[in-house]
Design an enzyme around this catalytic site. Structure first.
Site, PDB file in Angstrom:
ATOM      1  N   LYS A 178       0.886  -1.176   0.000  1.00  3.85           N
ATOM      2  CA  LYS A 178       0.000   0.000   0.000  1.00  3.85           C
ATOM      3  C   LYS A 178       0.919   1.220   0.000  1.00  3.85           C
ATOM      4  CE  LYS A 178      -2.113   3.211   1.706  1.00  3.85           C
ATOM      5  NZ  LYS A 178      -1.891   4.515   1.080  1.00  3.85           N
ATOM      6  N   GLY A 231       6.482   5.592   7.939  1.00  4.26           N
ATOM      7  CA  GLY A 231       5.639   6.784   7.894  1.00  4.26           C
ATOM      8  C   GLY A 231       5.729   7.521   9.210  1.00  4.26           C
ATOM      9  N   GLY A 236       1.986   5.164  12.898  1.00  5.76           N
ATOM     10  CA  GLY A 236       2.669   3.958  13.381  1.00  5.76           C
ATOM     11  C   GLY A 236       2.050   3.462  14.678  1.00  5.76           C
ATOM     12  N   GLU A 253       9.084   1.996  10.886  1.00  3.40           N
ATOM     13  CA  GLU A 253      10.140   2.997  10.658  1.00  3.40           C
ATOM     14  C   GLU A 253       9.445   4.345  10.674  1.00  3.40           C
ATOM     15  OE1 GLU A 253      13.194   2.102  10.465  1.00  3.40           O
ATOM     16  OE2 GLU A 253      12.883  -0.035  10.182  1.00  3.40           O
ATOM     17  N   CYS A 287      13.376  11.086   6.543  1.00  6.92           N
ATOM     18  CA  CYS A 287      13.136  10.727   7.946  1.00  6.92           C
ATOM     19  C   CYS A 287      14.372  10.986   8.795  1.00  6.92           C
ATOM     20  CB  CYS A 287      12.726   9.274   8.037  1.00  6.92           C
ATOM     21  SG  CYS A 287      13.885   8.198   7.189  1.00  6.92           S
ATOM     22  N   GLU A 387       8.896  17.249  14.189  1.00  4.51           N
ATOM     23  CA  GLU A 387       9.432  16.955  12.859  1.00  4.51           C
ATOM     24  C   GLU A 387       8.721  17.841  11.836  1.00  4.51           C
ATOM     25  OE1 GLU A 387       8.303  13.185  11.045  1.00  4.51           O
ATOM     26  OE2 GLU A 387      10.371  12.905  10.387  1.00  4.51           O
TER      27      GLU A 387
HETATM   28  P1  NAD Z   1       2.045   8.947   6.863  1.00  6.93           P
HETATM   29  O1  NAD Z   1       2.208   8.292   8.168  1.00  6.93           O
HETATM   30  O2  NAD Z   1       1.009   9.980   6.727  1.00  6.93           O
HETATM   31  O3  NAD Z   1       1.739   7.873   5.716  1.00  6.93           O
HETATM   32  C1  NAD Z   1       2.560   6.754   5.482  1.00  6.93           C
HETATM   33  C2  NAD Z   1       1.739   5.673   4.821  1.00  6.93           C
HETATM   34  O4  NAD Z   1       0.715   5.253   5.712  1.00  6.93           O
HETATM   35  C3  NAD Z   1       1.033   6.099   3.545  1.00  6.93           C
HETATM   36  O5  NAD Z   1       0.966   5.007   2.667  1.00  6.93           O
HETATM   37  C4  NAD Z   1      -0.347   6.443   4.044  1.00  6.93           C
HETATM   38  O6  NAD Z   1      -1.333   6.375   3.026  1.00  6.93           O
HETATM   39  C5  NAD Z   1      -0.565   5.387   5.105  1.00  6.93           C
HETATM   40  N1  NAD Z   1      -1.510   5.743   6.167  1.00  6.93           N
HETATM   41  C6  NAD Z   1      -2.012   6.957   6.481  1.00  6.93           C
HETATM   42  N2  NAD Z   1      -2.868   6.848   7.528  1.00  6.93           N
HETATM   43  C7  NAD Z   1      -2.899   5.536   7.871  1.00  6.93           C
HETATM   44  C8  NAD Z   1      -3.559   4.794   8.893  1.00  6.93           C
HETATM   45  N3  NAD Z   1      -4.384   5.377   9.765  1.00  6.93           N
HETATM   46  N4  NAD Z   1      -3.341   3.463   8.969  1.00  6.93           N
HETATM   47  C9  NAD Z   1      -2.479   2.865   8.127  1.00  6.93           C
HETATM   48  N5  NAD Z   1      -1.832   3.506   7.137  1.00  6.93           N
HETATM   49  C10 NAD Z   1      -2.026   4.830   7.015  1.00  6.93           C
HETATM   50  O7  NAD Z   1       3.505   9.476   6.482  1.00  6.93           O
HETATM   51  P2  NAD Z   1       3.928  10.284   5.199  1.00  6.93           P
HETATM   52  O8  NAD Z   1       3.382  11.659   5.380  1.00  6.93           O
HETATM   53  O9  NAD Z   1       3.628   9.538   3.964  1.00  6.93           O
HETATM   54  O10 NAD Z   1       5.524  10.273   5.351  1.00  6.93           O
HETATM   55  C11 NAD Z   1       6.169  11.128   6.192  1.00  6.93           C
HETATM   56  C12 NAD Z   1       6.516  10.473   7.513  1.00  6.93           C
HETATM   57  O11 NAD Z   1       7.191   9.257   7.281  1.00  6.93           O
HETATM   58  C13 NAD Z   1       7.474  11.296   8.337  1.00  6.93           C
HETATM   59  O12 NAD Z   1       7.080  11.294   9.683  1.00  6.93           O
HETATM   60  C14 NAD Z   1       8.794  10.591   8.188  1.00  6.93           C
HETATM   61  O13 NAD Z   1       9.722  10.787   9.205  1.00  6.93           O
HETATM   62  C15 NAD Z   1       8.369   9.184   8.085  1.00  6.93           C
HETATM   63  N6  NAD Z   1       9.393   8.384   7.383  1.00  6.93           N
HETATM   64  C16 NAD Z   1      10.175   7.555   8.138  1.00  6.93           C
HETATM   65  C17 NAD Z   1      11.179   6.813   7.523  1.00  6.93           C
HETATM   66  C18 NAD Z   1      12.065   5.880   8.318  1.00  6.93           C
HETATM   67  O14 NAD Z   1      12.791   5.076   7.727  1.00  6.93           O
HETATM   68  N7  NAD Z   1      12.047   5.935   9.615  1.00  6.93           N
HETATM   69  C19 NAD Z   1      11.369   6.932   6.149  1.00  6.93           C
HETATM   70  C20 NAD Z   1      10.547   7.790   5.424  1.00  6.93           C
HETATM   71  C21 NAD Z   1       9.546   8.514   6.054  1.00  6.93           C
END
Ligand code: NAD
Length: 493
Positions: A178, A231, A236, A253, A287, A387
């Protein structure tokens, strides 16, 4: 116009509802395609497809590791042939400079080859034991977990997906990917490659659409055995709660607010360059971004003046033309970053450069933000604690080593961190004190498939990449083979 569809059980499919959403090029605000918006029926059919593939057909998991590896090598070869196309797709949908997309594609190819190689290498242990029941040959084998849901973000749409897909598939799992709602383009191309490479139907499924609904369903489904997510920390946390329903194996992550500590004995020019890579690469949507610079009082003025001078000279523009910085991924994300910039100004941080949207020339309709440096920041400020996920760095100062470490660790996150000093003993001392999963000495952000990637504290659980990245998608089975042909003689009758 390109239509991005689901890929379920080896077929490209529209969502049952027929709904679509516009996919935007963030560099000019134009629509580049329409993506299907999946609903519950689509998710259930993706889960069924993965379940049938794993538990009923078992074709992929029962293949020899070498045969699975051969398919992964083929995927890597096909990606190599499509390298330019994949890079352009990524930049058009995500907004990063083309050379950064090219590096991401190279990384993704390397990751497929790495796990194709790793899965054929010896693993597990073997013991001769005798616990009183007689002699046993006891050994362990690694097995796939089962149906794995992989949820990925928009900042590295292809690369982070591959960090999960390659080990999950190498291990023999059946998966459902996804991707982030707004950046499906490059993974759709990747699944076309999967199809061409001959992955058996059902072992790799793709569902597009809204995160909350799809991600939530995958997390709570009792038919999903493992979920890995990259994300934001709040999402998470919600996945962790939902995954408790059937005690899924879970990998997270999450976010970061990572520090770089700079000591007076450094080469300022070199530290400036690495700090720029730390915070301006991928428009700061990283991230592990080096978003907090913690610098010794004695070099503060010289360092910040030079950093601001260089940041002011950065080129911003059409990412296809390889400027220093491209577009922010979406209007929403740009608005969010600008909101943080306003908060920083209101809370009294001194904006040394940037601090606003960039709309010159062909950037007028795109989502661009100037590289931004906030000076004289204090630990209580929102921009120091939260962040931002954009090209915004905060500067804090210290006098003693203890103070520097305390400032660095003063965060709920623990993803990454760096120290810049020519005193190697001091560097090691500091690194050992940092509560973070990925650390660098005299550099920032290099990342490679061999090294485990993940965080401490609220930055996550588990690791992507390396040997640990494979183990996220494996169970360990203990097999005890009794070598004693006689009766155990445990009961009297
Ligand atoms: P996000 O948490 O909004 O979304 C990540 C993914 O989760 C997307 O596919 C999204 O559609 C899905 N999602 C959204 N709501 C959900 C829910 N309630 N249940 C399950 N899935 C859901 O994050 P983003 O805005 O896409 O990315 C940015 C974030 O990701 C930042 O906080 C960043 O630090 C983190 N990130 C971490 C790493 C790492 O390796 N630690 C790498 C890249 C990004």
């Amino acid at each position: 116009m390109k239509i991005f569809k689901n890929y379920i059980n080896g077929h490209w499919q529209d969502a049952c509802s027929g709904k679509t959403t516009d996919i935007i090029n963030p560099a000019n605000g134009k629509i580049i395609g329409k993506a299907t918006v999946s609903g519950e029926e689509d998710i259930n059919s993706a889960i069924d497809s993965a379940k049938n593939s794993f538990y009923i057909s078992g074709k992929w998991r029962r293949m020899s590791a070498q045969d699975r590896a051969n398919v992964l090598f083929k995927i890597a070869d096909l990606m190599t042939l499509a390298k330019d196309e994949l890079s352009m797709i990524e930049t058009e949908n995500q907004g990063k400079p083309l050379r950064e997309s090219e590096a991401d594609v190279e990384d993704a190819i390397h990751v497929f080859k790495y796990y194709a190689g790793l899965i054929t290498k010896p693993s597990g242990g073997s013991y001769e034991v005798n616990d009183g029941f007689g002699q046993m040959h006891s050994y362990t084998v690694h097995e796939p977990v089962g149906v794995c849901a992989l949820i990925t973000p928009w900042n590295y749409p292809l690369m982070i997906a591959v960090w999960k897909l390659a080990p999950a598939l190498a291990a023999g799992n059946s998966i459902i990917l996804k991707p982030a709602t707004i950046t499906p383009a490059s993974v759709v191309k990747l699944f076309e490659i999967f199809h061409e490479a001959g992955l058996p139907a059902g072992c790799a499924n793709l569902v597009l659409g809204p995160g909350g609904m799809i991600g939530g369903k995958l997390a709570e489904s009792k038919d999903v055995d493992c979920i890995t997510f990259t994300g934001s920390t709040p999402v998470g946390q919600s996945i962790m709660q939902a995954a408790a329903a059937n005690v899924k194996k879970i990998g997270l992550e999450l976010g970061g607010k990572s520090p770089s500590i700079l000591f007076p004995d450094i080469d300022i020019e070199r530290a400036v360059e690495w700090s720029m890579i730390g915070i301006f690469m991928n428009q700061g949507e990283v991230c592990s971004a080096g978003s907090r610079i913690i610098i010794h009082n004695s070099i503060h003025d010289e360092f910040v003046a030079r950093l601001a001078e260089r940041a002011n000279c950065m080129t911003i523009g059409n990412p296809m033309k390889n400027p220093d910085m491209g577009a922010i991924v979406s209007e929403d994300q740009m608005t969010q970053i600008l909101k943080y910039i306003e908060i920083g100004k209101k809370e009294g941080a001194v904006c040394r450069c940037g601090g606003e949207r960039y709309t010159e020339g062909e950037c007028a309709d795109g989502f661009f933000i100037k590289p931004t440096i906030f000076d004289y920041c204090t630990p209580d400020m929102t921009i120091v604690k939260e962040e931002i996920f954009g090209p915004v760095v905060v500067i804090q100062t210290f006098e003693t080593e203890e103070e520097a470490v305390a400032l660095a660790n003063d965060t709920e996150y623990g993803l990454a961190g760096a120290v810049f000093t020519n005193d190697h003993m001091r560097a090691i001392r500091i690194i050992k004190e940092l509560r973070a999963g990925i650390t660098w000495i005299n550099c920032y952000n290099p990342c490679f498939v061999e090294g485990p990637w993940g965080g401490y504290k609220m930055s996550g659980i588990g690791r992507d990449l390396g040997v640990h990245g494979l183990e996220e998608y494996q169970e360990i089975k203990q097999i005890n083979d009794c070598l004693d042909p006689g009766m155990p003689g445990w009961y009297n009758n």
